[in-house]
Scaffold this active site. Structure first.
Site, short mmCIF file in Angstrom:
data_model
loop_
_atom_site.label_atom_id
_atom_site.label_comp_id
_atom_site.label_asym_id
_atom_site.label_seq_id
_atom_site.Cartn_x
_atom_site.Cartn_y
_atom_site.Cartn_z
N ASP A 26 10.00 4.87 -10.41
CA ASP A 26 9.59 5.37 -11.73
C ASP A 26 10.38 6.60 -12.15
OD1 ASP A 26 7.77 3.35 -11.91
OD2 ASP A 26 5.98 4.63 -11.84
N LYS A 53 -0.78 -4.16 -3.27
CA LYS A 53 -2.06 -3.58 -2.85
C LYS A 53 -2.15 -2.17 -3.44
CE LYS A 53 -4.86 -2.31 1.19
NZ LYS A 53 -4.96 -0.87 0.88
N SER A 106 0.81 -1.21 0.00
CA SER A 106 0.00 0.00 0.00
C SER A 106 0.86 1.28 0.00
CB SER A 106 -0.96 -0.04 1.20
OG SER A 106 -1.95 0.95 1.11
#
Length: 553
Positions: A319, A333, A308
């Protein structure tokens, strides 16, 4: 014939009643009271209609149904029945459990400040929480609580809920206890004044070496960002040039806290995360708002239980090529929940949106009919994924690209840049027997208590250097284990390696007993393969190597 037909219909009605009531309750209570669609048209009319239907049906059951019915039990079963067809993270929490569930992401609670376990009908203190009232008055790990407020609890069947009820209470109230301490014949009486017990989410921060700082985050709670930011500034003042962020076993928490932490580390105007929900209310993009507070190299440590909010931070930094991710594939999640209090103080944790990393990845792993969602981690173990990165089936995962055109994958957790396998071979069955029977912890606690004054006076740094010189620790452990009913271990060709690792594990537990989480991590990280990999990565200028391949060469 009419009589027989009526009886048959009654039986049918009785059989179907729980399902009928269940669907009505689920739709009427959950949807009708709290989840009205923003468009006051067809959906809202349907909600109101079903809410009225439920109210009338429940009244009929209460007044006329032939058998006794526990409406509360039926309601709970009905709600569970409705929610089971939604995602795995939308859950209903009954009123008697809701406060405990909600408090898990608080930064403290009111009580006495101990961690305990019931062993053979006796409440045993496993650790005393730093900053709590028990620590201040001298309660120690290993103490056995025999009496609470005049009531002898030893020898009785106790569950955790009843113990928490006896020991927790409002700040300023008192609780009298009597404890049995090893080598003391008489019970020792204490009066503990309950207080706020801090439960920081940044469990440790310190300099691993002259250039590398380390921050361990265990959850994303209400003050996690403040704790992280203060730790970051402290480490910078200590000369930090490289940063290790440890998110292993961090199950997540508040999305906003994760966004703020990423904002501390990313350049201004970088996308951190975006969410998509029903309509515009839960669809938004979060960007970094200012220049980073730390611009040096970063390594993030993750494993299969990092979830999460942990994955939000990890995904954003991966990224944007801002950090090297080290460890094993994260939990997966990618759903955001909102906690909604119902009128009876029960709690609905409702999924309101999906989140996506800056490259567009949804890292939510598959769920639904035919998928054993709760068995995913054990399935990874069985498939070999926890031991070999090549066991991850990336060919079935959608591909995305980082800012520097590196390929990353969506569809089920975040795959690390540098893989570190799970180590299960270095200890053997003897270690696992000692660990899972608490004998290892008991030995460490006894060792710490026997030398408590010396250890406290000399300090953690002295202990770290001195403990390895102790020659009889393993023999003392084996003798202790025999007294605790563990059979003497058989000779093994790997005994030398096992003993080294076993002694280090004892060292970790002793440090935790005396100095808490800070002590534990300072010792544990000395031989932690992920921490060691992070230091190698910094030395190599953030090289992206797979340590599995290295170990095979």
């Amino acid at each position: 014939m009419t009589h027989d037909s009526t009886n048959s219909k009654n039986v049918d009605i009785k059989a179907w009643l729980p399902l009928i009531v269940g669907v009505s309750i689920g739709i009427g209570v959950l949807v009708g009271s709290h989840l009205r669609a923003p468009d006051p048209s067809t959906n809202r009319l349907m909600v109101d209609k079903n809410a009225t239907k439920f109210e009338r049906l429940l009244n009929y059951v209460d007044q006329y149904y032939v058998d006794s019915v526990d409406i509360n039990v039926l309601t709970q079963e009905a709600i569970d029945h409705v929610l089971k067809d939604l995602d795995p993270h939308t859950v209903y929490v009954p009123a008697d459990e809701a406060d405990i569930m909600a408090s898990r992401l608080d930064d403290g609670f009111e009580g006495v400040g101990i961690e305990f376990r019931v062993i053979e009908d006796t409440l045993k203190v496993l650790s005393v929480m730093p900053g709590g009232p028990s620590k201040k008055i001298g309660i120690r790990a290993g103490d056995k609580i025999i009496v609470v407020n005049g009531d002898t609890i030893a020898g009785k069947e106790l569950d955790n809920a009843s113990i928490v009820k006896k020991l927790r209470g409002k700040k300023g109230t008192k609780v009298d206890i009597e404890i049995k301490r090893k080598k003391k014949e008489e019970l020792i009486a204490f009066t503990i004044t309950r207080d706020v017990v801090p439960t920081p989410s940044v469990e440790a921060h310190y300099m691993i070496d002259e250039e590398t700082g380390y921050i361990k985050i265990s959850k994303f709670a209400t003050k996690t960002y403040d704790e992280f930011h203060n730790a970051l500034l402290f480490l910078k003042s200590e000369g930090m040039e490289n940063l290790v962020i440890d998110l292993r076993n961090n199950g997540g928490g508040f999305l906003g806290q994760a966004v703020k932490i990423a904002d501390d580390l990313l350049p201004k105007d970088d996308l951190i995360v975006y969410t998509e929900g029903k309509g515009n209310e839960f669809t938004e993009k979060e960007f970094s708002k200012r220049n980073p507070d730390f611009e040096g190299p970063i390594a993030i440590l993750v494993n299969e239980r990092s979830a999460s909010a942990s994955e939000i931070v990890t995904g954003a930094l991966q990224d944007h090529d801002r950090a090297v991710v080290i460890g094993r594939r994260t939990y997966g999640k990618g759903l955001v929940q909102r906690q909604i209090r119902l009128k009876d103080n029960s709690l609905l944790r409702l999924t309101i949106s999906r989140y996506f990393t800056p490259s567009g990845r949804s890292i939510q792993k598959p769920y639904g009919e035919g998928i054993s969602y709760g068995d995913d981690i054990s399935n990874r173990y069985e498939s070999g994924e926890l031991f070999n990165k090549d066991s991850i089936k990336t060919d079935k995962m959608p591909q995305f690209k980082t800012d520097k055109n590196r390929i990353v994958y969506g569809g089920g957790g975040i795959i690390p840049d540098n893989f570190i396998p799970l180590d299960t071979a270095s200890m053997g069955i003897y270690y696992y027997t000692l660990e899972h029977t608490d004998v290892l912890r008991d030995f460490a606690i006894e060792y710490a208590n026997d030398r408590y004054i010396d250890l406290m006076e000399n300090g953690l740094d002295h202990f770290i250097k001195d403990f390895d010189k102790q020659k009889n620790v393993i023999q003392d452990l084996e003798d202790f284990a025999v007294l605790m009913g563990i059979n003497k271990r058989k000779p093994n060709i790997n005994d030398t390696t096992i003993n080294i690792n076993l002694k280090h594990r004892i060292k970790e537990l002793i440090a935790q007993t005396i100095w808490g989480d800070e002590g534990y991590y300072k010792v544990a990280n000395l031989k932690d393969p992920m921490v060691n990999e992070a230091q190698k990565v910094f030395d190599e200028g953030l090289a992206e190597d797979d340590t599995t391949s290295k170990s095979k060469s």
